[in-house]
Design a protein around this motif. Structure first.
Motif, PDB file in Angstrom:
ATOM      1  N   ARG A 176       0.859  -1.195   0.000  1.00 28.54           N
ATOM      2  CA  ARG A 176       0.000   0.000   0.000  1.00 28.54           C
ATOM      3  C   ARG A 176       0.891   1.240   0.000  1.00 28.54           C
ATOM      4  N   THR A 177       0.865   1.964  -1.109  1.00 28.36           N
ATOM      5  CA  THR A 177       1.672   3.176  -1.252  1.00 28.36           C
ATOM      6  C   THR A 177       0.920   4.418  -0.808  1.00 28.36           C
ATOM      7  N   GLY A 178      -0.408   4.383  -0.859  1.00 23.79           N
ATOM      8  CA  GLY A 178      -1.233   5.550  -0.592  1.00 23.79           C
ATOM      9  C   GLY A 178      -1.679   6.275  -1.845  1.00 23.79           C
ATOM     10  N   TYR A 179      -1.286   5.762  -3.029  1.00 27.52           N
ATOM     11  CA  TYR A 179      -1.621   6.443  -4.283  1.00 27.52           C
ATOM     12  C   TYR A 179      -3.140   6.557  -4.479  1.00 27.52           C
ATOM     13  N   ALA A 180      -3.850   5.444  -4.331  1.00 26.00           N
ATOM     14  CA  ALA A 180      -5.298   5.461  -4.592  1.00 26.00           C
ATOM     15  C   ALA A 180      -6.013   6.412  -3.647  1.00 26.00           C
ATOM     16  N   ALA A 181      -5.610   6.429  -2.385  1.00 22.83           N
ATOM     17  CA  ALA A 181      -6.216   7.344  -1.411  1.00 22.83           C
ATOM     18  C   ALA A 181      -5.914   8.790  -1.781  1.00 22.83           C
ATOM     19  N   ALA A 182      -4.664   9.063  -2.184  1.00 18.27           N
ATOM     20  CA  ALA A 182      -4.285  10.427  -2.564  1.00 18.27           C
ATOM     21  C   ALA A 182      -5.068  10.890  -3.799  1.00 18.27           C
ATOM     22  N   TYR A 183      -5.256   9.978  -4.756  1.00 19.34           N
ATOM     23  CA  TYR A 183      -6.003  10.335  -5.966  1.00 19.34           C
ATOM     24  C   TYR A 183      -7.426  10.767  -5.616  1.00 19.34           C
ATOM     25  N   GLN A 184      -8.037  10.067  -4.679  1.00 14.71           N
ATOM     26  CA  GLN A 184      -9.432  10.337  -4.347  1.00 14.71           C
ATOM     27  C   GLN A 184      -9.632  11.653  -3.602  1.00 14.71           C
ATOM     28  N   THR A 185      -8.546  12.273  -3.139  1.00 16.47           N
ATOM     29  CA  THR A 185      -8.651  13.597  -2.518  1.00 16.47           C
ATOM     30  C   THR A 185      -8.546  14.723  -3.544  1.00 16.47           C
ATOM     31  N   LEU A 186      -8.191  14.406  -4.781  1.00 20.45           N
ATOM     32  CA  LEU A 186      -7.996  15.423  -5.808  1.00 20.45           C
ATOM     33  C   LEU A 186      -9.322  15.973  -6.307  1.00 20.45           C
ATOM     34  N   ASP A 187      -9.323  17.257  -6.630  1.00 19.33           N
ATOM     35  CA  ASP A 187     -10.494  17.842  -7.286  1.00 19.33           C
ATOM     36  C   ASP A 187     -10.429  17.550  -8.777  1.00 19.33           C
ATOM     37  N   SER A 188     -11.409  18.025  -9.523  1.00 22.17           N
ATOM     38  CA  SER A 188     -11.490  17.735 -10.955  1.00 22.17           C
ATOM     39  C   SER A 188     -10.247  18.210 -11.704  1.00 22.17           C
ATOM     40  N   GLU A 189      -9.760  19.383 -11.348  1.00 21.74           N
ATOM     41  CA  GLU A 189      -8.558  19.916 -12.005  1.00 21.74           C
ATOM     42  C   GLU A 189      -7.347  19.050 -11.697  1.00 21.74           C
ATOM     43  N   GLY A 190      -7.235  18.613 -10.436  1.00 18.52           N
ATOM     44  CA  GLY A 190      -6.117  17.768 -10.057  1.00 18.52           C
ATOM     45  C   GLY A 190      -6.146  16.426 -10.757  1.00 18.52           C
ATOM     46  N   ARG A 191      -7.342  15.845 -10.901  1.00 16.80           N
ATOM     47  CA  ARG A 191      -7.454  14.548 -11.587  1.00 16.80           C
ATOM     48  C   ARG A 191      -7.100  14.671 -13.068  1.00 16.80           C
ATOM     49  N   THR A 192      -7.474  15.794 -13.660  1.00 19.05           N
ATOM     50  CA  THR A 192      -7.112  16.016 -15.057  1.00 19.05           C
ATOM     51  C   THR A 192      -5.601  16.122 -15.206  1.00 19.05           C
ATOM     52  N   ARG A 193      -4.962  16.825 -14.273  1.00 23.80           N
ATOM     53  CA  ARG A 193      -3.500  16.953 -14.323  1.00 23.80           C
ATOM     54  C   ARG A 193      -2.835  15.589 -14.170  1.00 23.80           C
ATOM     55  N   VAL A 194      -3.274  14.827 -13.172  1.00 21.87           N
ATOM     56  CA  VAL A 194      -2.658  13.536 -12.879  1.00 21.87           C
ATOM     57  C   VAL A 194      -2.866  12.534 -14.011  1.00 21.87           C
ATOM     58  N   SER A 195      -3.958  12.665 -14.750  1.00 24.57           N
ATOM     59  CA  SER A 195      -4.227  11.722 -15.841  1.00 24.57           C
ATOM     60  C   SER A 195      -3.129  11.732 -16.899  1.00 24.57           C
ATOM     61  N   GLY A 196      -2.407  12.853 -16.988  1.00 19.86           N
ATOM     62  CA  GLY A 196      -1.332  12.945 -17.971  1.00 19.86           C
ATOM     63  C   GLY A 196       0.048  12.749 -17.389  1.00 19.86           C
ATOM     64  N   VAL A 197       0.128  12.434 -16.086  1.00 14.71           N
ATOM     65  CA  VAL A 197       1.419  12.246 -15.420  1.00 14.71           C
ATOM     66  C   VAL A 197       1.822  10.770 -15.491  1.00 14.71           C
ATOM     67  N   ARG A 198       2.959  10.502 -16.054  1.00 18.78           N
ATOM     68  CA  ARG A 198       3.452   9.122 -16.158  1.00 18.78           C
ATOM     69  C   ARG A 198       4.550   8.870 -15.129  1.00 18.78           C
ATOM     70  N   GLU A 199       4.335   9.385 -13.942  1.00 21.41           N
ATOM     71  CA  GLU A 199       5.230   9.169 -12.811  1.00 21.41           C
ATOM     72  C   GLU A 199       4.374   8.828 -11.602  1.00 21.41           C
ATOM     73  N   TRP A 200       4.888   7.937 -10.746  1.00 26.31           N
ATOM     74  CA  TRP A 200       4.148   7.585  -9.545  1.00 26.31           C
ATOM     75  C   TRP A 200       5.068   6.883  -8.552  1.00 26.31           C
ATOM     76  N   CYS A 201       4.562   6.739  -7.327  1.00 24.99           N
ATOM     77  CA  CYS A 201       5.299   6.043  -6.279  1.00 24.99           C
ATOM     78  C   CYS A 201       5.173   4.532  -6.470  1.00 24.99           C
TER      79      CYS A 201
END
Length: 296
Positions: A176-201
Motif C-alpha cells: 500500500r503506497t497511498g496512491y489510490a487514497a491520494a487520488y481520491q482527494t484530488l479535485d477535478s482539475e487535479g485529476r485532469t492533471r494527474v491523468s497525464g502524469v506518467r510518474e508515480w510512487c
C-alpha cells in the motif's frame, strides 16, 4: 535457489518461479471479516495514461419495464491484473515462455499467456500487506504519490519486522503506497492533471530488490499505484515488469483498493489474510479487474 543475476536482465537470465496456495491458507480465516479490493471501474476520470474511459449504456427494454446495461472499459483502467501477455522483454521482444508478439496477434483472438487459465480454480491463497503509507506517516517521510517516490527494500523489510510479518512461498504480496487514497482527494482539475502524469510512487528497482522477490517466491504481487513499481525506474536495468511478467510468470496487480484492508489489518494486528481473485473469463485477456476479496 536464487537466480544467477546478470548486469542487465534478459529473457534467459532469471529462472521461472512458481507459487501455490499451500496448507497455510487454512489458518488465515479467523473472524470471517471480508474486504473487497476492487476500486470502482469508473473512478479514474479522466482515465490514466491516455487509456479509454468507462462508458455505460442503460437499455430500456420497453414495452417491458426492464433494463439491461452495456459497458465498455479498458481492462487496465482501474484495479487490474496484468497478464503474461501484457509486457515483454523489450530488447528480446519475448513474453513469458518465449512467446512473440506475432504469436499473440496471429489470429483475431488467441489464448496464449492470457488470464483465462486462472478461471478453472481462480486465484486463492495467503496474502500479506506491507502498509508503506502508514509507515511513511509514522516516520515523517513525505510522499508525493504523483512523482517517482521509490519504496526501498530496506523500508519493506523494516515494516515486515515491525509488524511481525512472516513471508511464505506462494504468498501474494500487497504494497500500500497511498496512491489510490491520494487520488481520491484530488479535485477535478487535479485529476485532469494527474491523468497525464506518467510518474508515480512504487517499489524501487534494484538488483537487491529483484533477488529478494525471487527468494520469497511470491505467487503474485500487487499495489494501489498504477504500476506496482516506481516510475520512472530507479534502476532501469532492473525494471520489474519484464522480469516478473515475461521472465518469471508472476502476475502484477495495480490500483488495488488497499485502504480498508490496511485499517482492518491494523485493528486486528494481523497483516496476513486469505485472498481470492476471479478475473474475467474470456480468451486471451491482456488484463482484467481482479474481483478480489481479502478474508480475515
Amino acid at each position: 535457489m536464487a537466480p544467477v543475476m546478470q548486469p542487465i536482465p534478459s529473457l534467459s537470465d532469471l529462472p521461472l518461479r512458481k507459487g501455490s496456495c499451500g496448507e497455510g491458507c487454512k489458518e488465515e480465516i479467523q473472524t470471517g471479516e471480508r474486504v473487497g479490493l476492487d476500486l470502482p471501474l469508473d473512478l479514474f476520470d479522466p482515465p490514466l495514461l491516455g487509456r479509454a474511459g468507462f462508458e455505460q449504456k442503460i437499455v430500456d427494454k420497453n414495452p417491458l419495464v426492464v433494463n439491461d446495461d452495456v459497458i465498455s472499459f479498458n481492462t487496465q483502467g482501474s484495479s487490474q491484473w496484468d497478464s503474461l501477455r501484457h509486457f515483454a522483454y523489450q530488447k528480446d521482444k519475448k513474453f513469458y515462455n518465449g512467446t512473440t508478439q506475432e504469436e499473440i496477434h496471429s489470429a483475431p483472438r488467441t489464448a496464449i499467456n492470457g488470464l483465462q487459465t486462472w478461471n478453472s480454480k481462480a486465484l486463492a491463497g495467503r496474502g500479506v500487506l506491507i502498509d508503506y503509507a502508514s509507515y511513511a506517516k509514522r516516520q515523517g517521510i513525505s510522499v508525493d504519490h504523483f512523482t517517482p517516490h521509490g519504496i526501498t527494500l530496506e523500508s519493506v523489510r523494516a515494516i515486515a519486522e515491525e509488524e511481525g510479518i512472516e513471508f511464505r512461498s506462494g504468498d501474494v504480496l500487497f504494497i500500500r503506497t497511498g496512491y489510490a487514497a491520494a487520488y481520491q482527494t484530488l479535485d477535478s482539475e487535479g485529476r485532469t492533471r494527474v491523468s497525464g502524469v506518467r510518474e508515480w510512487c512504487g517499489l524501487a528497482q534494484s538488483r537487491q530488490t529483484t533477488e529478494w522477490l525471487w527468494e520469497r517466491q511470491f505467487a503474485a504481487v500487487a499495489s494501489d499505484s498504477p504500476g506496482f513499481e516506481v516510475r520512472p525506474p530507479t534502476e532501469k536495468e532492473w525494471h520489474l515488469h519484464p522480469i516478473l511478467l515475461a521472465g518469471w510468470g508472476t502476475p502484477i496487480g495495480e490500483l488495488f483498493d488497499l485502504d480498508k484492508l490496511a485499517e482492518l489489518c491494523a485493528r486486528r494486528k494481523r497483516w496476513s489474510f486469505f485472498f481470492t481473485s476471479a478475473p474475467l473469463n474470456y480468451t486471451g485477456a491482456v488484463a482484467s479487474p481482479p474481483n478480489a476479496i481479502a478474508i480475515m
